[in-house]
Design a protein around this motif. Structure first.
Motif, PDB file in Angstrom:
ATOM      1  N   ASP A  85       0.829  -1.207   0.000  1.00  0.00           N
ATOM      2  CA  ASP A  85       0.000   0.000   0.000  1.00  0.00           C
ATOM      3  C   ASP A  85       0.868   1.264   0.000  1.00  0.00           C
ATOM      4  O   ASP A  85       0.564   2.242  -0.709  1.00  0.00           O
ATOM      5  CB  ASP A  85      -0.917   0.002   1.226  1.00  0.00           C
ATOM      6  CG  ASP A  85      -1.942  -1.124   1.178  1.00  0.00           C
ATOM      7  OD1 ASP A  85      -2.229  -1.604   0.054  1.00  0.00           O
ATOM      8  OD2 ASP A  85      -2.435  -1.523   2.249  1.00  0.00           O
ATOM      9  N   ALA A  86       1.957   1.230   0.778  1.00  0.00           N
ATOM     10  CA  ALA A  86       2.844   2.399   0.828  1.00  0.00           C
ATOM     11  C   ALA A  86       3.537   2.617  -0.517  1.00  0.00           C
ATOM     12  O   ALA A  86       3.672   3.755  -0.988  1.00  0.00           O
ATOM     13  CB  ALA A  86       3.874   2.212   1.936  1.00  0.00           C
ATOM     14  N   LEU A  87       3.976   1.528  -1.166  1.00  0.00           N
ATOM     15  CA  LEU A  87       4.617   1.652  -2.477  1.00  0.00           C
ATOM     16  C   LEU A  87       3.640   2.143  -3.536  1.00  0.00           C
ATOM     17  O   LEU A  87       4.006   2.940  -4.410  1.00  0.00           O
ATOM     18  CB  LEU A  87       5.214   0.307  -2.890  1.00  0.00           C
ATOM     19  CG  LEU A  87       6.456  -0.162  -2.108  1.00  0.00           C
ATOM     20  CD1 LEU A  87       6.825  -1.579  -2.497  1.00  0.00           C
ATOM     21  CD2 LEU A  87       7.628   0.775  -2.336  1.00  0.00           C
ATOM     22  N   LEU A  88       2.387   1.677  -3.466  1.00  0.00           N
ATOM     23  CA  LEU A  88       1.378   2.164  -4.411  1.00  0.00           C
ATOM     24  C   LEU A  88       1.103   3.649  -4.209  1.00  0.00           C
ATOM     25  O   LEU A  88       0.871   4.384  -5.178  1.00  0.00           O
ATOM     26  CB  LEU A  88       0.079   1.358  -4.247  1.00  0.00           C
ATOM     27  CG  LEU A  88       0.087  -0.066  -4.799  1.00  0.00           C
ATOM     28  CD1 LEU A  88      -1.195  -0.785  -4.436  1.00  0.00           C
ATOM     29  CD2 LEU A  88       0.275  -0.050  -6.320  1.00  0.00           C
ATOM     30  N   VAL A 117      11.193   4.848  -1.183  1.00  0.00           N
ATOM     31  CA  VAL A 117      11.101   3.424  -1.476  1.00  0.00           C
ATOM     32  C   VAL A 117      12.043   2.628  -0.587  1.00  0.00           C
ATOM     33  O   VAL A 117      11.679   1.562  -0.051  1.00  0.00           O
ATOM     34  CB  VAL A 117      11.415   3.173  -2.968  1.00  0.00           C
ATOM     35  CG1 VAL A 117      11.523   1.697  -3.263  1.00  0.00           C
ATOM     36  CG2 VAL A 117      10.344   3.802  -3.846  1.00  0.00           C
ATOM     37  N   GLN A 118      13.250   3.130  -0.359  1.00  0.00           N
ATOM     38  CA  GLN A 118      14.208   2.438   0.488  1.00  0.00           C
ATOM     39  C   GLN A 118      13.726   2.365   1.928  1.00  0.00           C
ATOM     40  O   GLN A 118      13.863   1.332   2.595  1.00  0.00           O
ATOM     41  CB  GLN A 118      15.551   3.158   0.425  1.00  0.00           C
ATOM     42  CG  GLN A 118      16.692   2.411   1.113  1.00  0.00           C
ATOM     43  CD  GLN A 118      18.026   3.108   0.935  1.00  0.00           C
ATOM     44  OE1 GLN A 118      18.108   4.165   0.315  1.00  0.00           O
ATOM     45  NE2 GLN A 118      19.076   2.526   1.477  1.00  0.00           N
ATOM     46  N   THR A 119      13.117   3.446   2.417  1.00  0.00           N
ATOM     47  CA  THR A 119      12.580   3.455   3.779  1.00  0.00           C
ATOM     48  C   THR A 119      11.444   2.451   3.926  1.00  0.00           C
ATOM     49  O   THR A 119      11.345   1.742   4.943  1.00  0.00           O
ATOM     50  CB  THR A 119      12.079   4.870   4.136  1.00  0.00           C
ATOM     51  OG1 THR A 119      13.136   5.801   3.963  1.00  0.00           O
ATOM     52  CG2 THR A 119      11.583   4.915   5.571  1.00  0.00           C
ATOM     53  N   ILE A 120      10.581   2.372   2.911  1.00  0.00           N
ATOM     54  CA  ILE A 120       9.453   1.430   2.975  1.00  0.00           C
ATOM     55  C   ILE A 120       9.952  -0.005   2.960  1.00  0.00           C
ATOM     56  O   ILE A 120       9.474  -0.865   3.708  1.00  0.00           O
ATOM     57  CB  ILE A 120       8.488   1.687   1.799  1.00  0.00           C
ATOM     58  CG1 ILE A 120       7.798   3.049   1.973  1.00  0.00           C
ATOM     59  CG2 ILE A 120       7.442   0.590   1.699  1.00  0.00           C
ATOM     60  CD1 ILE A 120       7.044   3.511   0.748  1.00  0.00           C
ATOM     61  N   ILE A 121      10.934  -0.316   2.120  1.00  0.00           N
ATOM     62  CA  ILE A 121      11.432  -1.692   2.001  1.00  0.00           C
ATOM     63  C   ILE A 121      12.175  -2.122   3.260  1.00  0.00           C
ATOM     64  O   ILE A 121      12.039  -3.273   3.720  1.00  0.00           O
ATOM     65  CB  ILE A 121      12.343  -1.807   0.755  1.00  0.00           C
ATOM     66  CG1 ILE A 121      11.512  -1.643  -0.512  1.00  0.00           C
ATOM     67  CG2 ILE A 121      13.066  -3.153   0.739  1.00  0.00           C
ATOM     68  CD1 ILE A 121      12.320  -1.577  -1.769  1.00  0.00           C
ATOM     69  N   GLU A 122      12.956  -1.191   3.852  1.00  0.00           N
ATOM     70  CA  GLU A 122      13.731  -1.541   5.032  1.00  0.00           C
ATOM     71  C   GLU A 122      12.906  -1.538   6.315  1.00  0.00           C
ATOM     72  O   GLU A 122      13.378  -2.040   7.350  1.00  0.00           O
ATOM     73  CB  GLU A 122      14.890  -0.562   5.205  1.00  0.00           C
ATOM     74  CG  GLU A 122      15.949  -0.693   4.127  1.00  0.00           C
ATOM     75  CD  GLU A 122      17.056   0.334   4.269  1.00  0.00           C
ATOM     76  OE1 GLU A 122      16.909   1.208   5.159  1.00  0.00           O
ATOM     77  OE2 GLU A 122      18.049   0.268   3.522  1.00  0.00           O
TER      78      GLU A 122
END
Length: 306
Positions: free
Chosen positions: A188-191, A300-305
């Motif tokens: 959801d955050a990436l979208l 994107v890096q913050t969301i993935i990590e």
């Protein structure tokens, strides 16, 4: 005397600085020139070369009789090749793999494998020697009460094992559900980032950068003829449409002749061009300091990590 020394030192520093600027200018502005040529009429024949004068780079790759060969020269010395040419001291020092190191690594691998084999053999002999002795059937016979106790203890241990397995399965299912929930939140955050205005601006910048890269590496001259056909005429038409989209980039240089009656592929192609490191460095700095790309990448890096 002191003024003379300072004057000479200043002149030497200026000369060194001038030489550095001259070398840097040559590296950035003297183009890397490339050339390629090839033909395919039942047999593939192709060759390509790259030249760069500041470091006297001359690399050539050619295909003859279904065999690919290459020669790379640096400062006029052969540093890499799979032909009969001898590699120079520069190639052996910095580019060629040391044969002695290869032999040492091979010997170490063989010693490790021998050690593993000895360990497995020793463990097998140990298990064989420490096997349980066969007891007398008369000594193993016991009363009915003893057998019932053994059965009850076996049932208890079996039930405890089943309960433990069920507990483990529940814990694993809970961990799986937590991971799926976490993945869903990340999705959801990436979208949200994907549909943001910042991402649209970054995507537009990337498209512009791709166009600049194609303009940098595009050949200055291109001559070619392609005669092709597929089993299905409709597929031939689709491929022709895709090729036609790229033809405006090389208007007048490339000729494409489709064959709607049979499957075939033959033709020839040759061209040359040049690439300046200055253009690549300029584009790289644009990409590195692009605010839209930096912010999107950080999000994107913050969301993935997380």
């Amino acid at each position: 005397m002191i003024l003379t020394v300072l004057k000479v030192t200043g002149i030497v520093l200026l000369v060194i600085l001038g030489l550095l600027i001259f070398i840097l200018g040559m590296l950035l502005f003297v183009p890397i020139r490339y050339r390629f040529a090839g033909s395919f009429y039942s047999v593939l024949q192709a060759e390509a070369s790259v030249k760069w004068r500041p470091v006297m780079l001359n690399a050539a790759v050619f295909c003859e009789n279904q065999e690919v060969k290459y020669v790379i020269k640096l400062f006029g010395q052969v540093v890499m090749t799979n032909t009969d040419k001898k590699i120079s001291w520069l190639g052996r020092k910095f580019f060629a793999f040391d044969e002695e190191e290869e032999d040492i690594s091979r010997e170490l691998k063989e010693e490790k494998e021998e050690g593993r084999e000895e360990q497995t053999e020793g463990s097998w002999h140990f298990e064989k020697e420490s096997g349980t002795a066969v007891t007398d059937p008369g000594e193993s016979c016991q009363g009915n009460t003893g057998r019932k106790r053994e059965k009850k203890s076996d049932r208890k241990t079996l039930l405890s094992k089943i309960r433990g397995k069920i507990r483990d399965i529940r814990e694993k299912l809970q961990l799986l559900m937590d991971k799926l929930k976490k993945i869903n939140n990340k999705k959801d955050a990436l979208l949200k980032v994907y549909h943001s205005r910042r991402f649209e601006l970054a995507k537009r910048d990337i498209i512009d950068y791709v166009k600049e890269i194609l303009a940098i590496i595009k050949p200055d001259e291109l001559e070619g003829f392609v005669h092709f056909g597929l089993d299905n005429p409709a597929d031939t038409g689709q491929v022709l449409g895709i090729i036609s989209m790229a033809l405006p980039l090389y208007d007048g240089f490339l000729t494409v002749e489709p064959d709607f009656e049979k499957a075939c592929l033959e033709g020839n192609l040759k061209g040359n061009g040049k690439i300046r490191l200055y253009s690549i460095l300029k584009l790289a700095l644009k990409v590195i300091f692009n605010k839209n790309l930096i912010k999107v990448t950080k999000k994107v890096q913050t969301i993935i990590e997380a």
